[in-house]
Design an enzyme around this catalytic site. Structure first.
Site, PDB file in Angstrom:
ATOM      1  N   LYS B  25     -21.449   7.511 -13.433  1.00 14.56           N
ATOM      2  CA  LYS B  25     -21.679   7.918 -14.826  1.00 14.56           C
ATOM      3  C   LYS B  25     -23.014   8.661 -14.952  1.00 14.56           C
ATOM      4  O   LYS B  25     -23.080   9.763 -15.522  1.00 14.56           O
ATOM      5  CB  LYS B  25     -21.681   6.681 -15.736  1.00 14.56           C
ATOM      6  CG  LYS B  25     -21.773   6.986 -17.218  1.00 14.56           C
ATOM      7  CD  LYS B  25     -22.091   5.749 -18.047  1.00 14.56           C
ATOM      8  CE  LYS B  25     -20.986   4.720 -18.033  1.00 14.56           C
ATOM      9  NZ  LYS B  25     -20.131   4.786 -19.229  1.00 14.56           N
ATOM     10  N   ARG B  95     -25.888   0.839 -20.465  1.00 18.16           N
ATOM     11  CA  ARG B  95     -24.586   0.712 -19.784  1.00 18.16           C
ATOM     12  C   ARG B  95     -24.767   0.644 -18.276  1.00 18.16           C
ATOM     13  O   ARG B  95     -25.655   1.286 -17.717  1.00 18.16           O
ATOM     14  CB  ARG B  95     -23.712   1.949 -20.056  1.00 18.16           C
ATOM     15  CG  ARG B  95     -23.295   2.144 -21.482  1.00 18.16           C
ATOM     16  CD  ARG B  95     -22.636   3.521 -21.594  1.00 18.16           C
ATOM     17  NE  ARG B  95     -22.479   3.925 -22.982  1.00 18.16           N
ATOM     18  CZ  ARG B  95     -21.316   3.827 -23.657  1.00 18.16           C
ATOM     19  NH1 ARG B  95     -20.253   3.340 -23.053  1.00 18.16           N
ATOM     20  NH2 ARG B  95     -21.239   4.209 -24.908  1.00 18.16           N
ATOM     21  N   GLY B 104     -14.573  -1.913 -16.849  1.00 16.28           N
ATOM     22  CA  GLY B 104     -14.585  -3.196 -17.551  1.00 16.28           C
ATOM     23  C   GLY B 104     -15.212  -4.321 -16.774  1.00 16.28           C
ATOM     24  O   GLY B 104     -15.225  -5.466 -17.219  1.00 16.28           O
ATOM     25  N   MET B 106     -18.431  -4.598 -15.591  1.00 20.76           N
ATOM     26  CA  MET B 106     -19.826  -4.940 -15.870  1.00 20.76           C
ATOM     27  C   MET B 106     -20.150  -4.702 -17.338  1.00 20.76           C
ATOM     28  O   MET B 106     -19.292  -4.341 -18.123  1.00 20.76           O
ATOM     29  CB  MET B 106     -20.743  -4.172 -14.935  1.00 20.76           C
ATOM     30  CG  MET B 106     -20.669  -4.738 -13.518  1.00 20.76           C
ATOM     31  SD  MET B 106     -21.628  -3.768 -12.375  1.00 20.76           S
ATOM     32  CE  MET B 106     -20.920  -2.160 -12.601  1.00 20.76           C
ATOM     33  N   ARG B 339     -15.554  12.283 -15.519  1.00 19.03           N
ATOM     34  CA  ARG B 339     -15.312  11.808 -14.148  1.00 19.03           C
ATOM     35  C   ARG B 339     -13.963  12.346 -13.699  1.00 19.03           C
ATOM     36  O   ARG B 339     -13.142  12.753 -14.514  1.00 19.03           O
ATOM     37  CB  ARG B 339     -15.328  10.282 -14.102  1.00 19.03           C
ATOM     38  CG  ARG B 339     -14.344   9.645 -15.039  1.00 19.03           C
ATOM     39  CD  ARG B 339     -14.475   8.126 -15.027  1.00 19.03           C
ATOM     40  NE  ARG B 339     -13.652   7.561 -16.084  1.00 19.03           N
ATOM     41  CZ  ARG B 339     -13.703   6.282 -16.459  1.00 19.03           C
ATOM     42  NH1 ARG B 339     -14.557   5.459 -15.897  1.00 19.03           N
ATOM     43  NH2 ARG B 339     -12.912   5.836 -17.397  1.00 19.03           N
ATOM     44  N   HIS B 455       9.209 -10.627  11.846  1.00 20.60           N
ATOM     45  CA  HIS B 455      10.506  -9.975  12.033  1.00 20.60           C
ATOM     46  C   HIS B 455      11.022  -9.383  10.725  1.00 20.60           C
ATOM     47  O   HIS B 455      11.418  -8.221  10.669  1.00 20.60           O
ATOM     48  CB  HIS B 455      11.510 -10.998  12.592  1.00 20.60           C
ATOM     49  CG  HIS B 455      12.875 -10.440  12.811  1.00 20.60           C
ATOM     50  ND1 HIS B 455      13.891 -10.579  11.900  1.00 20.60           N
ATOM     51  CD2 HIS B 455      13.380  -9.693  13.820  1.00 20.60           C
ATOM     52  CE1 HIS B 455      14.978  -9.967  12.348  1.00 20.60           C
ATOM     53  NE2 HIS B 455      14.683  -9.423  13.524  1.00 20.60           N
ATOM     54  N   ARG B 561      14.632   0.243  20.065  1.00 19.17           N
ATOM     55  CA  ARG B 561      14.737  -1.106  20.642  1.00 19.17           C
ATOM     56  C   ARG B 561      16.183  -1.379  20.998  1.00 19.17           C
ATOM     57  O   ARG B 561      17.023  -1.462  20.115  1.00 19.17           O
ATOM     58  CB  ARG B 561      14.270  -2.150  19.632  1.00 19.17           C
ATOM     59  CG  ARG B 561      12.865  -1.960  19.103  1.00 19.17           C
ATOM     60  CD  ARG B 561      12.598  -3.023  18.040  1.00 19.17           C
ATOM     61  NE  ARG B 561      11.369  -2.777  17.309  1.00 19.17           N
ATOM     62  CZ  ARG B 561      11.255  -1.983  16.251  1.00 19.17           C
ATOM     63  NH1 ARG B 561      12.318  -1.335  15.792  1.00 19.17           N
ATOM     64  NH2 ARG B 561      10.096  -1.836  15.649  1.00 19.17           N
ATOM     65  N   ARG B 617      13.380   1.796  24.747  1.00 19.56           N
ATOM     66  CA  ARG B 617      12.772   0.638  25.398  1.00 19.56           C
ATOM     67  C   ARG B 617      13.859  -0.279  25.941  1.00 19.56           C
ATOM     68  O   ARG B 617      14.748  -0.685  25.196  1.00 19.56           O
ATOM     69  CB  ARG B 617      11.911  -0.143  24.404  1.00 19.56           C
ATOM     70  CG  ARG B 617      11.236  -1.331  25.075  1.00 19.56           C
ATOM     71  CD  ARG B 617      10.361  -2.086  24.125  1.00 19.56           C
ATOM     72  NE  ARG B 617      11.144  -2.827  23.142  1.00 19.56           N
ATOM     73  CZ  ARG B 617      10.604  -3.552  22.160  1.00 19.56           C
ATOM     74  NH1 ARG B 617       9.293  -3.600  22.020  1.00 19.56           N
ATOM     75  NH2 ARG B 617      11.365  -4.196  21.313  1.00 19.56           N
ATOM     76  N   GLU B 734       0.823  -3.188  25.927  1.00 17.80           N
ATOM     77  CA  GLU B 734       0.875  -4.166  24.844  1.00 17.80           C
ATOM     78  C   GLU B 734       0.273  -5.511  25.213  1.00 17.80           C
ATOM     79  O   GLU B 734       0.304  -6.447  24.422  1.00 17.80           O
ATOM     80  CB  GLU B 734       2.301  -4.330  24.311  1.00 17.80           C
ATOM     81  CG  GLU B 734       3.343  -4.559  25.394  1.00 17.80           C
ATOM     82  CD  GLU B 734       4.779  -4.602  24.852  1.00 17.80           C
ATOM     83  OE1 GLU B 734       4.987  -4.896  23.682  1.00 17.80           O
ATOM     84  OE2 GLU B 734       5.695  -4.339  25.657  1.00 17.80           O
ATOM     85  N   SER B 753       2.975   4.132  25.766  1.00 17.16           N
ATOM     86  CA  SER B 753       3.158   3.960  24.330  1.00 17.16           C
ATOM     87  C   SER B 753       2.462   2.650  23.962  1.00 17.16           C
ATOM     88  O   SER B 753       2.762   1.602  24.537  1.00 17.16           O
ATOM     89  CB  SER B 753       4.643   3.897  24.010  1.00 17.16           C
ATOM     90  OG  SER B 753       4.819   3.654  22.645  1.00 17.16           O
ATOM     91  N   ASP B 758       1.983  -6.298  19.596  1.00 15.60           N
ATOM     92  CA  ASP B 758       1.757  -7.328  20.606  1.00 15.60           C
ATOM     93  C   ASP B 758       0.329  -7.262  21.134  1.00 15.60           C
ATOM     94  O   ASP B 758      -0.270  -8.287  21.446  1.00 15.60           O
ATOM     95  CB  ASP B 758       2.761  -7.192  21.749  1.00 15.60           C
ATOM     96  CG  ASP B 758       4.101  -7.828  21.383  1.00 15.60           C
ATOM     97  OD1 ASP B 758       4.233  -8.240  20.219  1.00 15.60           O
ATOM     98  OD2 ASP B 758       4.969  -7.929  22.244  1.00 15.60           O
ATOM     99  N   CYS B 820       3.414   2.989  19.046  1.00 14.53           N
ATOM    100  CA  CYS B 820       4.677   2.651  18.387  1.00 14.53           C
ATOM    101  C   CYS B 820       4.584   1.315  17.665  1.00 14.53           C
ATOM    102  O   CYS B 820       5.590   0.761  17.257  1.00 14.53           O
ATOM    103  CB  CYS B 820       5.832   2.639  19.381  1.00 14.53           C
ATOM    104  SG  CYS B 820       5.675   1.370  20.631  1.00 14.53           S
ATOM    105  N   TYR B 840       1.070  11.414  19.825  1.00 13.99           N
ATOM    106  CA  TYR B 840       1.906  11.156  18.652  1.00 13.99           C
ATOM    107  C   TYR B 840       1.730   9.725  18.148  1.00 13.99           C
ATOM    108  O   TYR B 840       1.188   8.872  18.868  1.00 13.99           O
ATOM    109  CB  TYR B 840       3.394  11.402  18.965  1.00 13.99           C
ATOM    110  CG  TYR B 840       3.994  10.420  19.932  1.00 13.99           C
ATOM    111  CD1 TYR B 840       4.524   9.210  19.497  1.00 13.99           C
ATOM    112  CD2 TYR B 840       4.034  10.711  21.291  1.00 13.99           C
ATOM    113  CE1 TYR B 840       5.063   8.300  20.389  1.00 13.99           C
ATOM    114  CE2 TYR B 840       4.579   9.811  22.195  1.00 13.99           C
ATOM    115  CZ  TYR B 840       5.091   8.598  21.746  1.00 13.99           C
ATOM    116  OH  TYR B 840       5.627   7.700  22.626  1.00 13.99           O
TER     117      TYR B 840
END
Lengths: 867, 867
Positions: B25, B95, B104, B106, B339, B455, B561, B617, B734, B753, B758, B820, B840
């Site tokens: 501000k 302020r 809101g 403070m 702002r 899972h 998978r 995999r 992993e 990868s 894991d 991955c 990637y």
């Protein structure tokens, strides 16, 4: 490049330091020759040739052939006879000889060079046709079997049928003509099965035999032996071609084996055996009973004096006890081999100490003469080697010693049978902390699951009990109180025997021998303590274990697990009340009841270790480990504590974890339930006050388990240091992230203790309880050569340990560093700990001598290398 | 050091770049002043003072006092009035203003400087006694509450009882005398509760208010806000002291808020609201309904023109849409704040694109204007914000979107209800791969256990379904088909609603809005693709998921998978037959039956991703995951396959694992049961042949899971490459040991990868399924600021990833590197992947836009930094 090394007439191309080229036997034959000892002349073909021969097409280079011919010429000159000569033929033996001894693993051919002409010449020269033709038929048998892999029974059957036909009873009844007839029969058998005539050309015999010896490096039994003894395949074997000498040329000939000291006891006495008129094989084969060496003094006084000179010359020269093979041919002594003698651990200790006292070797060298792992054998009972044993299964050798006991299948039964004065062996799928009482009551443990650092294994080593773990062929039925294995059913109360040093499980009661510690042991340990840099602490949870550890030389406790104190039958109900509490106030009330117990435990342990540091690890396991799991046990608990069975079930369910190893435990529990650690730290503070009021100097250290993030340690230490402002705080480094961020963690720690059991689990992602099945395959397939739970994985886990040490010390140069995983008692791991500069290792009490010696050895090696 | 920054009359000490000292501000008030915009004069006290004040004794230094007095003098000059003057008094507001907006959170005090004298002067000056005394009583109320923490109801009650006593209906019915009376009553209340007289000295009022604003930085609601929004405690707040201007001085006064564009849609229209004769609070409080800004053109044409100029000047200057507060005092416009405007994601996209097209900002800048995480909101249904909702529980926001459905408690029920056309939400303690059919049939999942990578969470994100996980207050009873939570019992078939973006669980059916993708979205994603360096692949296991992923812009599959294919109901019996086989031959037979299924799966997936790489995999989970667990299911299987129930039980028991996460899975299974991977690789080869015969260009890559030791990969690759000589082989990194020995592993790998799920589990030693309870405590206690399963832990896990990249590329400069784990779709983690040079990232299909934008942002920032 040189391929062939001659030795003879006091001159040799090689020497004892060339074991990698010449093999142990060849190197020592060369060395003895140079020492002017009577060695029959000959030559050694280098191990390099073996590797080329195996890799290549199985042919020999012209350069090699030339070198062999030249060496053979020198041998002929030295022995005054000529190979393949029709009047004065030289005969040779062709023997393998690797860098380290692999007894009986590879091939040997004797009497090589015989054919109808040379046999006749030998008969004439020795005036002993029977000897000549007996040697010839032996050569044909040996060559057929060793070089051509003909099964032995064809010729043995022919031999027997000739004996039968002639009506003879003994082999020696055959005369020269009988043997000539037999030789013709053998040659027919050879031609029939091998498809070609038996070779008469001595050089053809020689080269074929050399090739066969090289090939025998890769025979399956030699490969298996190397696998077991971790001998690299790339070493190869040398071939020794030696002039034959004969101990079977009459009453003034003989053959024997002697040791410069007694290899069983280490006593400084000349020890050995010999046979008159015999060949070396006869001693080994055990057909005739050999005489003790001392009788040789009467039989052949001159030879005996000569042999005594050899004894002292070789021992002085090699600075170690020697195992010597000799042959006496018509009154003349020949040495066929010398090597450092294999010995019992007891003897090894005595010999090392005596040598040092005699001034032959230094104390430092003496410390290198005993394999640390072997000390285990001195501390635990062993199977009587003469006892009959029926092995029915094999598991992992998880904790050494040998015990017999009656099989029981629950901890409760173990306790009740033991209370009746019975010896029991606890047989379980796996043990858990709840079983601790039954484990104390048992002689040993046998489990179907789990590896070298499973609960059963760790507890067994700590208690000094025998354990065979991960014996997956067991099929245990708790309802039948029985275990089926190898088609046999063992019922409760049946005797079984375990050998925790081999992993063997035997039916019935097999005799065992108790361990007895000699004064040599104490002397030797004293020396080890003098030279080692690493301190050796013990992992001990009770005053009893602490005293035990101290008696083995422990210099403090590196890991005192406080949870073991929670499983005591007086305390478990209170612990469970604490866990079932509905709010913090109730939980505190239960904890208040536990405090006096913990305080008394600490008073006992700190007192037992007065003057030494004691690292106390705060509660580590997840809470569900303390709760019952069966409906019945939940009902009992419900009656005991006044919680409804439903409430208990609900709590057990809520606390269930898919992977408890990675669950809500260690400092995670300490942070979510701070009142638990607060009680434990209060108990430590009160224990210290009590000890000090009794004038005892005690030094506790508080260890926070399972920290992976510096904030965990900071948060807990901020709270706990208010209760114990004077006591050092530290943490276990047991998850990879702790090692990776050790610089941050070190800001809040006075010490790090590497919990390499869990660090191995998390670095590999291997559960110690579940890895036995695939680790077995991994060892078979050579994917891992060692079980990483037994031998620290220096490449992976060790890399993290080293990194954490460097990061930690970079922030806090006074940071105390130790290891308290099972690896703290394994020699190669202890040596690694020395190398990376830890302050101490901590291990189960029975492993303290091992750790101490390993630490001393590495310090000695270190000193030598820098000097 | 400067503490106080003046602004006024076109001159300011500060500017917009000084947010860290002046707060948002204050910095913008300074900037607007320098832009010659009409800002009431005042000054800002720096955030540094706040920190000193909080840390210190709560006193102000003489230097500060001097600076404030000097700034006040300048303000007085600018405004032509004097603070505390008895004739022409200046009033101020005090302020807070932090570096980022904390609306809101403070404190603010208005009308400061009033006392009996100045109030009377104000009454005279404005000829409006009612206004003056109303301002005074408001000041007393605000000061009492904000500065002295007096609860508001005391004075509100007094106000109400006066109204009642006078018979008034409206607040505005009170006249100046009434207000004077009220002021006296307020002062008595103040004295009674605070224990001292209400301060008349304006400077005393000022300093006390300044202190109160500073202290409010540490009030509990501000702390909580900072925790949620990751705002550092060390920032502190500034204090802005501004001259008061009044929008409530009659019909030519007013107050309002405006946006330079529509913050909901992003449209380029002037948007806002105002009230005539009102103060700012009245707009915020919503007591009177404000008018739309466009009406101001009629009400006050000159002011409107002026405001339009402000609009274009500020937007051009700040190069972003502005949110402006203004007050009109007797026809004169004042700006109180500007702002960057908060906006919807939809608006953010449109504004960024429009600004770039207008040439105000570059495309690269446009890409930085949208928070990647916000894109999620565009892809999933959301709750209707106006709908009533009854929240009954809160879990982890595991997969975004909002759904309503009928509660079901098993996967089987989910399928059968769905088959009847019902919408269902699957409620489980935790899901397992067996539930996959029921999960497809459900709208969303609610679980009692498990974290952000459980899972249920992983599958939900991959399917694009909503999931609330780890909602530990649920008490599910399978036998009653019900769940109890917060004292309410929900039965099967009852409607519930989940908000997967907040983790809220609601009773009944709450209205949701569907997602609609605009053309702006496509344009923006196109730009992102243009600038990003990282490729973005998807984790997808079925042709359907692969097509989905492609439609969202996936450039290949980073993780397919294969085990998900094993759970199909046609295949599971064959899989089970394979597992129960007694020997390799039987196992091969079962595997032969599975091969055509797998081949067809691969044909589908490879075809859907034609032209792109697909990383397949090989089987990862332990075998026991495929076997039934209840006695009933074992009986069914026994009847199905002709194994005895005992055999099945025995096998289930033998395969049981204490910590399956660290168990016999991944390449460990591949090595102990090589025929499984052989079948899978054969299926891949056959699939490739089929695709190629159809003219399709397909690029499979074979990934070996869970390698921790180079020999594991070498052993498997040696076998499998014989079956698939043309296909690249690689591994998942992993477990920590794989990263630590990546140089050795890279010798046998075409790609790495990073399986960061894991790797996070093993690096921390956290089980993703069991960590929710302690991670909750860790966040509360600030031990961890982020869930490491959601946001990559760059310090620990990231260190290993970086190390593995360096070690791997040091051996093989062509090594392809990707990630991955779930982190592949989380913006800060994607940015880390860009930094360390991965090729990637791979994530669930719905996260592809997020990953793409995050990758583009990091590339843009990178480019800027190097430029």
């Amino acid at each position: 490049m040189k391929f062939v090394y001659f030795f003879g007439c006091g001159f040799a191309d090689g020497n004892a330091s060339m074991k990698s080229e010449l093999g142990g036997k060849g190197a020592n034959l060369a060395e003895m020759t140079s020492l002017k000892l009577p060695v029959p002349a000959g030559f050694t073909i280098s191990t390099k040739v073996c590797l080329d021969y195996i890799k290549g097409a199985g042919t020999f280079s012209p350069e090699l052939k030339a070198e062999v011919e030249s060496a053979m010429k020198k041998t002929e000159e030295a022995m005054g006879a000529r190979f393949a000569d029709s009047l004065n033929p030289l005969l040779v033996s062709v023997r393998s000889g690797a860098r380290v001894s692999m007894p009986g693993m590879m091939d040997t051919v004797l009497n090589l060079g015989l054919n109808p002409t040379t046999a006749e010449a030998l008969a004439k020269k020795t005036s002993n046709p029977r000897f000549a033709y007996d040697s010839y038929r032996r050569f044909i048998q040996m060559y057929s079997n060793v070089v051509k892999e003909l099964e032995t029974h064809y010729m043995e059957d022919a031999f027997d049928s000739l004996k039968k036909q002639k009506g003879y009873l003994e082999d020696t009844d055959l005369n020269a003509d009988d043997l000539k007839e037999l030789i013709e029969t053998f040659k027919l058998i050879y031609k029939k099965h091998i498809g070609e005539a038996f070779p008469d050309d001595p050089y053809e015999q020689l080269w074929t035999a050399i090739g066969a010896v090289f090939k025998s490096w890769n025979c399956s039994r030699a490969k298996k032996y190397r696998e077991i003894h971790s001998i690299p395949n790339e070493w190869g074997t040398a071939v020794n071609v030696c002039s034959m000498v004969y101990g079977n040329m009459g009453e003034n000939s003989g053959t024997g084996v002697c040791f410069t000291r007694d290899p069983s006891t280490g006593e400084n006495v000349f020890y050995g055996e010999y046979l008159i008129n015999a060949q070396g094989e006869d001693v080994v084969a055990g057909i005739r009973t050999p005489k003790t060496l001392l009788l040789l003094e009467k039989d052949m006084p001159e030879v005996f004096v000569q042999l005594e000179e050899v004894r002292s010359k070789l021992e002085r020269h090699y600075r170690d006890v020697q195992d010597i093979e000799f042959t006496i041919q018509e009154g003349k002594l020949y040495l066929l081999q010398t090597r450092n003698a294999k010995r019992t651990t007891q003897a090894a200790l005595k010999i090392a100490i005596d040598f040092a006292k005699e001034g032959t070797i230094t104390k430092q060298e003496a410390l290198l003469r005993v394999n640390p792992q072997d000390l285990d054998k001195l501390l635990h009972p062993t199977l009587d080697p003469r006892a009959h044993k029926q092995v029915i299964a094999k598991g992992l050798p998880a904790s050494p010693g040998a015990v017999s006991g009656r099989a029981v299948f629950t901890a409760v039964e173990a306790e009740s049978w033991a209370a009746r004065g019975e010896m029991v062996v606890l047989v379980r799928d796996e043990t858990s902390p709840e079983d601790i009482g039954g484990m104390y009551a048992s002689q040993g443990f046998l489990t179907a699951r789990g590896g070298m650092t499973s609960h059963a294994a760790v507890v067994a080593r700590q208690m000094g009990k025998c354990c065979v773990a991960g014996c997956s062929s067991l099929n245990i039925s708790l309802s039948n109180k029985s275990v089926k294995v190898a088609g046999i059913e063992i019922l409760e109360g049946d005797w079984i025997t375990l050998d925790g040093s081999t992993g063997e499980v035997m039916l019935g009661k097999v005799e065992t021998k108790n361990a007895e510690l000699s004064s040599d042991f104490a002397t030797y340990m004293g020396w080890a303590k003098e030279y080692r840099k690493l301190k050796v602490r013990a992992n001990a949870d009770t005053p009893r274990d602490a005293q035990y550890a101290r008696s083995f030389g422990a210099e403090g406790i590196g890991l005192c697990r406080t949870e073991h104190m929670f499983f005591d039958e007086n305390r478990l109900p209170v612990v469970r009340q604490m866990i079932l509490s509905k709010n913090r106030a109730e939980r505190k009330e239960a904890l208040d009841k536990l405090l006096p117990f913990q305080r008394d435990d600490f008073v006992g342990i700190l007192s037992a270790m007065e003057g030494f540091e004691v690292t106390i690890r705060l509660l580590d396991p997840p809470l569900h480990e303390f709760l019952p799991h069966t409906d019945k046990d939940m009902m009992t608990l419900s009656n005991q504590l006044g919680f409804s069975a439903d409430e208990i079930k609900q709590r057990v369910k809520a606390l269930y974890e898919a992977n408890p190893m990675l669950g809500h435990r260690g400092c995670r529990l300490g942070i979510s339930h701070p009142e638990i650690y607060e009680m434990q730290v209060k108990a430590i503070v009160e224990a210290v006050e009590k000890c000090r009021s009794q004038g005892k100097k005690v030094f506790p250290e508080i260890m926070i388990p399972l920290v992976g993030e510096a904030e965990e340690l900071r948060w807990l230490k901020d709270r706990l240091i208010k209760i114990a402002p004077q006591i050092p705080f530290g943490t276990m480094i047991e998850v990879p992230r702790a090692a990776l961020t050790a610089n941050k963690i070190a800001k809040h720690a006075d010490f790090f203790s590497f919990g390499t059991n869990d660090l191995t689990q998390t670095t590999y992602g291997f559960s110690r309880d579940d890895s036995a099945p695939f680790l077995r395959v991994y060892k078979q397939e050579n994917i891992l050569t060692e079980d990483p739970f037994a031998v620290l994985d220096q490449e992976g886990v060790g890399q993290l340990v080293k990194l954490a040490c460097e990061l930690g010390r970079s922030i806090n140069s006074n940071l105390k560093l130790g290891i308290c995983g099972e690896h703290g008692g394994e020699p190669s791991s202890v040596k690694f700990c020395h190398k990376i500069g830890l302050n101490y290792v901590s291990c189960s009490p029975f492993r303290i001598p091992i750790a101490m010696l390993a630490a001393a050895q590495e310090a000695v090696v270190d000193f030598k290398e820098t000097a």
